[in-house]
Design a protein around this motif. Structure first.
Motif, PDB file in Angstrom:
ATOM      1  N   SER A  39      29.439  67.125  34.344  1.00  0.00           N
ATOM      2  CA  SER A  39      28.021  67.298  34.021  1.00  0.00           C
ATOM      3  C   SER A  39      27.643  66.498  32.780  1.00  0.00           C
ATOM      4  N   HIS A  40      28.518  66.470  31.780  1.00  0.00           N
ATOM      5  CA  HIS A  40      28.236  65.687  30.573  1.00  0.00           C
ATOM      6  C   HIS A  40      28.239  64.195  30.882  1.00  0.00           C
ATOM      7  N   ARG A  41      29.138  63.772  31.762  1.00  0.00           N
ATOM      8  CA  ARG A  41      29.170  62.353  32.105  1.00  0.00           C
ATOM      9  C   ARG A  41      27.892  61.935  32.820  1.00  0.00           C
ATOM     10  N   LEU A  42      27.413  62.769  33.739  1.00  0.00           N
ATOM     11  CA  LEU A  42      26.174  62.453  34.448  1.00  0.00           C
ATOM     12  C   LEU A  42      25.006  62.407  33.485  1.00  0.00           C
ATOM     13  N   LEU A  43      24.971  63.342  32.545  1.00  0.00           N
ATOM     14  CA  LEU A  43      23.881  63.375  31.562  1.00  0.00           C
ATOM     15  C   LEU A  43      23.846  62.109  30.726  1.00  0.00           C
ATOM     16  N   GLU A  44      25.014  61.589  30.396  1.00  0.00           N
ATOM     17  CA  GLU A  44      25.096  60.396  29.559  1.00  0.00           C
ATOM     18  C   GLU A  44      24.968  59.106  30.355  1.00  0.00           C
ATOM     19  N   ASN A  45      24.949  59.201  31.674  1.00  0.00           N
ATOM     20  CA  ASN A  45      24.834  58.014  32.526  1.00  0.00           C
ATOM     21  C   ASN A  45      23.775  58.255  33.599  1.00  0.00           C
ATOM     22  N   LEU A  46      22.555  58.542  33.152  1.00  0.00           N
ATOM     23  CA  LEU A  46      21.472  58.849  34.092  1.00  0.00           C
ATOM     24  C   LEU A  46      20.905  57.564  34.690  1.00  0.00           C
ATOM     25  N   SER A  47      21.641  57.063  35.680  1.00  0.00           N
ATOM     26  CA  SER A  47      21.229  55.883  36.425  1.00  0.00           C
ATOM     27  C   SER A  47      21.818  56.012  37.825  1.00  0.00           C
ATOM     28  N   LEU A  48      21.376  55.165  38.727  1.00  0.00           N
ATOM     29  CA  LEU A  48      21.895  55.219  40.088  1.00  0.00           C
ATOM     30  C   LEU A  48      23.393  54.947  40.100  1.00  0.00           C
ATOM     31  N   ASN A  49      23.810  53.940  39.352  1.00  0.00           N
ATOM     32  CA  ASN A  49      25.230  53.609  39.317  1.00  0.00           C
ATOM     33  C   ASN A  49      26.035  54.737  38.670  1.00  0.00           C
ATOM     34  N   GLY A  50      25.474  55.326  37.591  1.00  0.00           N
ATOM     35  CA  GLY A  50      26.152  56.441  36.937  1.00  0.00           C
ATOM     36  C   GLY A  50      26.277  57.644  37.846  1.00  0.00           C
ATOM     37  N   ALA A  51      25.247  57.880  38.652  1.00  0.00           N
ATOM     38  CA  ALA A  51      25.281  59.014  39.587  1.00  0.00           C
ATOM     39  C   ALA A  51      26.337  58.799  40.676  1.00  0.00           C
ATOM     40  N   ILE A  52      26.441  57.572  41.197  1.00  0.00           N
ATOM     41  CA  ILE A  52      27.434  57.275  42.233  1.00  0.00           C
ATOM     42  C   ILE A  52      28.840  57.418  41.669  1.00  0.00           C
ATOM     43  N   GLU A  53      29.063  56.899  40.466  1.00  0.00           N
ATOM     44  CA  GLU A  53      30.374  57.014  39.837  1.00  0.00           C
ATOM     45  C   GLU A  53      30.755  58.475  39.618  1.00  0.00           C
ATOM     46  N   THR A  54      29.809  59.256  39.117  1.00  0.00           N
ATOM     47  CA  THR A  54      30.080  60.681  38.887  1.00  0.00           C
ATOM     48  C   THR A  54      30.347  61.404  40.202  1.00  0.00           C
ATOM     49  N   LEU A  55      29.650  61.011  41.255  1.00  0.00           N
ATOM     50  CA  LEU A  55      29.874  61.613  42.570  1.00  0.00           C
ATOM     51  C   LEU A  55      31.299  61.341  43.058  1.00  0.00           C
ATOM     52  N   VAL A  56      31.771  60.116  42.866  1.00  0.00           N
ATOM     53  CA  VAL A  56      33.135  59.774  43.267  1.00  0.00           C
ATOM     54  C   VAL A  56      34.147  60.601  42.480  1.00  0.00           C
ATOM     55  N   LEU A  57      33.921  60.743  41.177  1.00  0.00           N
ATOM     56  CA  LEU A  57      34.815  61.544  40.343  1.00  0.00           C
ATOM     57  C   LEU A  57      34.771  63.017  40.760  1.00  0.00           C
TER      58      LEU A  57
END
Length: 398
Positions: A39-57
């Motif tokens: 959740s902290h990673r998604l908050l710090e990377n609020l972008s489409l690419n950040g969301a996809i990366e967080t989804l994979v993780l």
């Protein structure tokens, strides 16, 4: 007194429902930390690419937990070897979770090696315990094959900064979709869900406890964000109450209307292995919705009067939408039909998304909470009426 099983480590199937053990609850604490990291990673990377990366993780975190849950469903976690196995996975899992914030940066290889060690190492340990002649051995051999293939992609991604996302998406696909084919491999055949003699109630309870873990993270974020607020003025306090009620509505949607029925559905099924697989496929969506909603809660409390940007709108709408959709599919598995209440709730969220840009975060957060409450009340009343009519029908027969 327990009767010894064939390997000395397998659960005894004596007709009584297996309960989740304390060591399994202790094991889940690692995943409290992992969900916080996500959740902290998604908050710090609020972008489409950040969301996809967080989804994979997130898929990686879920798959590591999921495969371990199936192992503790077959094997008794109260036995010393399985307990030691869980403790070892906890150690490596803690390292894996610690690497999540920089998994697509300098610590990608650390994350990949830790994850591959969990998946491959656990399965190899099980194969050693089972021996060559046990009925479950062919299934675990196929599983080991797929996890080894996946591990190669995880490691390759960890070593390649440029193509990391591609390699890791392929790795996730190998582990997520291979059970759908019975872990089919050339020369090794495929498994049938009828062969997966699981403790249905135990598996359902494990999934339910993970939902609790995720909802707990949402409450922790709500409390931590209000604690760090510089001034507890009216908008912030309203946002605090709104996000808290939203978490309650999420709990109500899952635990009041379907969790008990879900346990019964898997226990009474003629093919519990298949229903158990469905549960894991569905709960990855449900918990993802909670994680995204927790990020939305933090945004609403921290900036209640901020105008809506596309990224914040996506988080505020996507979290509840994913949660409703996951619950709808879950109830389709349990009741064999999509609940109308959830379909209407998803339509209301879609309408809200079209007009949300004209207002602020607090208003959108309040409206998404209202949609969750509306859906929860509708579904709760609907289920109670169904239960009463079912009881009246059987009473009249008697």
């Amino acid at each position: 007194m327990k009767k010894p099983s064939q390997t000395g480590l397998l659960r005894v199937r004596d007709g009584h429902e297996a309960r989740v053990s304390f060591v399994e609850l202790f094991f889940d604490l690692i995943y409290v930390f992992a969900v916080t990291q996500l959740s902290h990673r998604l908050l710090e990377n609020l972008s489409l690419n950040g969301a996809i990366e967080t989804l994979v993780l997130w898929f990686a975190v879920w798959l590591a937990w999921q495969y371990t849950s199936w192992v503790t469903n077959w094997f008794d976690p109260e036995t010393l070897p399985i307990r030691i196995l869980l403790f070892a996975i906890m150690l490596v899992g803690l390292l894996m979770a610690a690497a999540i914030p920089d998994a697509f940066g300098a610590r990608g290889l650390v994350f990949a090696i830790a994850y591959a060690t969990i998946q491959v190492g656990r399965t190899l340990f099980v194969l050693v315990c089972l021996g060559s002649r046990h009925a479950l051995t062919p299934n675990f051999r196929r599983m080991f094959g797929w996890l080894a293939i996946s591990a190669a992609f995880w490691i390759a991604g960890g070593m390649s900064q440029e193509h990391r996302l591609l390699f890791w998406v392929i790795a996730v696909a190998c582990e997520y979709f291979s059970p759908m084919t019975g872990f089919a491999l050339p020369g090794m055949g495929r498994s049938d869900t009828q062969e997966w003699t699981i403790e249905g109630g135990h598996l359902a309870e494990r999934c339910q406890l993970f939902v609790i873990v995720a909802l707990g993270e949402a409450l922790l974020i709500t409390g931590a964000t209000i604690a760090h607020a510089q001034a507890w003025d009216a908008p912030i306090m309203v946002a605090f109450i709104v996000t808290f009620i939203g978490s309650l509505a999420m709990w109500w949607l899952y635990f009041d209307t379907s969790s008990k029925d879900g346990s019964e559905a898997i226990v009474l099924s003629s093919d519990p292995g298949r229903i158990g697989a469905y549960f894991h496929y569905v709960h990855v969506i449900i918990v993802a919705g909670v994680i995204v909603s927790a990020v939305g809660n933090e945004l609403v409390i921290a900036h209640p009067d901020q105008r809506i940007a596309p990224t914040t709108l996506l988080v505020l709408i996507a979290g509840p939408a994913m949660y409703l959709f996951g619950n709808a599919v879950y109830k389709k598995v349990v009741y064999r039909r999509f609940p109308l209440s959830h379909i209407v709730g998803l339509l209301l969220l879609a309408i809200l998304a079209m007009f949300a840009h004209v207002t602020d975060l607090l208003m959108v957060g309040g409206l998404t909470t209202a949609v969750l409450i509306f859906t929860a009340v509708w579904e709760s009343c609907s289920r109670r009426k169904t239960a009463l009519s079912y009881q009246d029908e059987h009473a009249s027969q008697w």
